[in-house]
Design an enzyme around this catalytic site. Structure first.
Site, PDB file in Angstrom:
ATOM      1  NE  ARG A 121      -4.170  -1.896   1.858  1.00 36.58           N
ATOM      2  CZ  ARG A 121      -4.183  -2.821   2.817  1.00 36.58           C
ATOM      3  NH1 ARG A 121      -3.382  -2.718   3.857  1.00 36.58           N
ATOM      4  NH2 ARG A 121      -5.024  -3.820   2.723  1.00 36.58           N
ATOM      5  CE  LYS A 143       0.051  13.248 -15.346  1.00 37.52           C
ATOM      6  NZ  LYS A 143      -0.348  13.549 -16.731  1.00 37.52           N
ATOM      7  CD  GLU A 185       7.728  15.423 -23.096  1.00 36.26           C
ATOM      8  OE1 GLU A 185       7.149  16.454 -22.686  1.00 36.26           O
ATOM      9  OE2 GLU A 185       7.118  14.360 -23.322  1.00 36.26           O
ATOM     10  CE  LYS A 227       6.103  16.646 -15.032  1.00 35.38           C
ATOM     11  NZ  LYS A 227       6.248  15.379 -15.731  1.00 35.38           N
ATOM     12  CD  GLU A 237      -3.160  15.722 -16.495  1.00 31.95           C
ATOM     13  OE1 GLU A 237      -2.068  15.195 -16.195  1.00 31.95           O
ATOM     14  OE2 GLU A 237      -3.730  15.535 -17.570  1.00 31.95           O
ATOM     15  NE  ARG A 241       1.177  16.447 -13.601  1.00 29.69           N
ATOM     16  CZ  ARG A 241       1.837  15.682 -12.740  1.00 29.69           C
ATOM     17  NH1 ARG A 241       1.577  15.762 -11.473  1.00 29.69           N
ATOM     18  NH2 ARG A 241       2.763  14.837 -13.151  1.00 29.69           N
ATOM     19  CG  ASN A 245      -1.282  15.851 -20.901  1.00 29.65           C
ATOM     20  OD1 ASN A 245      -0.318  15.098 -20.790  1.00 29.65           O
ATOM     21  ND2 ASN A 245      -2.237  15.933 -19.996  1.00 29.65           N
ATOM     22  CG  HIS A 248       1.744  14.494 -24.280  1.00 33.28           C
ATOM     23  ND1 HIS A 248       2.561  15.566 -24.583  1.00 33.28           N
ATOM     24  CD2 HIS A 248       2.496  13.652 -23.518  1.00 33.28           C
ATOM     25  CE1 HIS A 248       3.741  15.377 -24.000  1.00 33.28           C
ATOM     26  NE2 HIS A 248       3.731  14.234 -23.351  1.00 33.28           N
ATOM     27  CG  HIS A 252      -0.403   9.695 -25.075  1.00 31.50           C
ATOM     28  ND1 HIS A 252      -1.015  10.114 -23.921  1.00 31.50           N
ATOM     29  CD2 HIS A 252       0.918   9.611 -24.786  1.00 31.50           C
ATOM     30  CE1 HIS A 252      -0.102  10.283 -22.974  1.00 31.50           C
ATOM     31  NE2 HIS A 252       1.084   9.993 -23.482  1.00 31.50           N
ATOM     32  CG  HIS A 265       6.687   9.910 -24.869  1.00 32.31           C
ATOM     33  ND1 HIS A 265       5.320   9.793 -25.001  1.00 32.31           N
ATOM     34  CD2 HIS A 265       6.900  11.024 -24.111  1.00 32.31           C
ATOM     35  CE1 HIS A 265       4.737  10.792 -24.343  1.00 32.31           C
ATOM     36  NE2 HIS A 265       5.674  11.544 -23.797  1.00 32.31           N
TER      37      HIS A 265
END
Lengths: 357, 357
Positions: A121, A143, A185, A227, A237, A241, A245, A248, A252, A265
């Site tokens: 956990r 993330k 990026e 960032k 997000e 935030r 993207n 993206h 993606h 990527h």
């Protein structure tokens, strides 16, 4: 050595940036209250280059270290590799106060962070990113996750590291193609937040591509600062935030449709950034001159800037609708108004998308 | 209808307790800002009993509902079932603002909560617990997870539900053995926190075993209040919350060694509570009369109170050392000083444990 603080209340942490600083990791780990048992997660290539220096530093600091080597490549960022990590951690009896150390690029960092977020956990983890992409993007902000055959990063958690240690020396052994993918990026940060950074890259592009230490250090530091600032304001997000993207939504989808094998990527989001800038132009949100600058810089850096003919446009569109960013069947696009400023758009008519692609 | 608030800042939520209240679920879901697509996770037996009433209520409230039926039993609380849930959620295109509704006992609740915590890096979920054990324990407090062959709940997350809805009517269809296993956790709350609750069970034990509504409602409400209070003070089990593990250090080991097939969770912790009370007596922490009361009440309720001869003591001991609660090779025990008050002990000599078992 630079120290950038990510402010997140009781989840705040430092990003340390420097040249040849891998050997301080053991001493840094001693400043936390971890149990003696730690695990280093890496892949074969990165471990062969930097495994010894990192392991020795950690062991010298008095820790008992398990090493877990996972296969390299986005196609292994999956539930099977995750299970392998769980098995090793349990066999070695890591406990709730143990920590994982991720040594590698985005795949190692993302899956290690996710393993840490779910092992017993939630335990601590440290990022030592060794690719430019991981240094400026995936290692900062918490993330974590794995891919699913129906989409990238579909399973994951927000789970902040306790420390990020960036040794720019590791970029000397990085493949050129990987380096450029990371640079995509950095260009993104310029477009979404900081026109000065964008201009800095334009002016210093030859030096950066030549791995000149000073401009490289500057763009990494600046990317991490941007960032960190965005993540501090919106960890999960729910708003701001999302501007990270940019490129993206389409990027993606390109990765999914080409099954992560054709593009890195950063390459996929380079195409995404160009197309999403064109989308902004189609919607009269931005000037053609701004779009031209973005595309030219991406092109100069040897990154792809258009979608090849053989990629099925229909598949790209349907893949976008399955993206995590699509809510109640509506796509979300981050569109540049000008370099340094973006806005989020939710109501893009399907015909405009078809025209764009 | 009773309403108990679990105070956890922006993660606070209500526990609603009442008789025949399943049909209000749809209206309650409308008070949140979910997307239209929701998923109901249940098992075949529970769904056959209460699936229609819950589904109809949710659909009537305007939601588009996916139903995911998972196999029943602790042996299916594993990564394969989790993957099946992920696949269904992705195929049905649940998004970041979707919510999962867990209808069932602890297995359904734990795995649904864990799926919610990791689907698209975390979505909402609602608990509708239909066993006494889940109503008084697992549905409240945000502990989610799955088992691993090397131990129970080894993989998981702290992830709070948005609402817990307890309909005591569902206990009418619950197997007697399952009911008694849930009662073990109620007895636990009495021992660790509330001697009045313990006495109430002693006095009303026949009525409770006869499913008399009033005393039953009281013990469920009181159990939820106690758990809510403890969890509010220590969400992530850094201190106080650990007292909820009374009976669990030995209980979990019994479950692991007997591979979850011989005992229900509540039965295993019943043995655990008796043995840990005896351990407290061996250490002169508690009076023999208190230990006697605990064992007698457990025995009266038809729950097991001693460790059968055929269970290997060495395996029990080595299994305890792999428990999540063992930090840096030290076992943690919650030991009663008297009924209503416990303390945490970390330094139990190995010889005492051998003597105990």
């Amino acid at each position: 050595m630079e120290n950038i603080r990510v402010e997140l209340g009781d989840r705040s942490y430092d990003i340390l940036i420097g040249n040849s600083i891998l050997e301080i990791i053991g001493e840094k780990l001693k400043t936390f209250n971890f149990s003696p048992k730690l695990a280093l997660i890496s892949n074969e290539l990165v471990f062969s280059l930097y495994g010894d220096i990192v392991s020795e530093s950690i062991k010298k600091a008095g820790f008992d270290l398990l090493t877990v080597i996972i296969p390299d490549g986005e196609e292994y960022k999956n539930i099977e590799t995750l299970q392998y990590i769980y098995n090793e951690l349990l066999k070695y009896k890591l406990d709730r106060k143990s920590a994982l150390v991720a040594l590698g690029g985005g795949v190692v960092g993302d899956i290690t962070g996710f393993a840490a977020s779910t092992y017993m956990r939630g335990i601590s983890y440290i990022q030592i990113p060794t690719t430019l992409l991981a240094q400026v993007d995936s290692s900062v902000g918490g993330k974590t996750g794995i891919d699913h055959k129906l989409g990238k990063n579909m399973i994951g958690a927000f789970w902040q590291p306790k420390l990020v240690l960036i040794d720019t020396k590791t970029l000397n052994t990085l493949e050129k193609r990987q380096f450029l993918a990371g640079l995509a990026e950095v260009i993104k940060y310029g477009v979404i937040w900081d026109s000065e950074l964008f201009q800095f890259i334009e002016v210093n592009k030859e030096k950066i591509l030549g791995l000149d230490y000073n401009p490289l250090n500057y763009i990494i530091k600046r990317s991490c600062q941007i960032k960190a600032e965005i993540v501090s304001k919106d960890e999960r997000e729910t708003g701001l935030r999302a501007i990270l993207n940019y490129g993206h939504t389409i990027g993606h989808a390109i990765e999914t449709v080409t099954k992560y094998t054709r593009y890195l990527h950063g390459e996929a989001i380079s195409i995404g950034m160009c197309l999403e800038a064109e989308l902004a132009q189609l919607l009269n949100i931005t000037e053609p001159s701004e779009v031209k600058k973005i595309k030219e810089l991406i092109q100069f850096c040897g990154l792809p800037y258009c979608l090849p003919e053989d990629i099925d446009r229909t598949e790209i569109i349907s893949s976008m609708y399955l993206d995590k960013k699509a809510i109640a069947g509506k796509l979300k696009f981050v569109l540049p108004e000008k370099i340094g400023k973006v806005r989020i758009e939710r109501n893009i008519p399907g015909e405009i998308l078809k025209k764009l692609l």
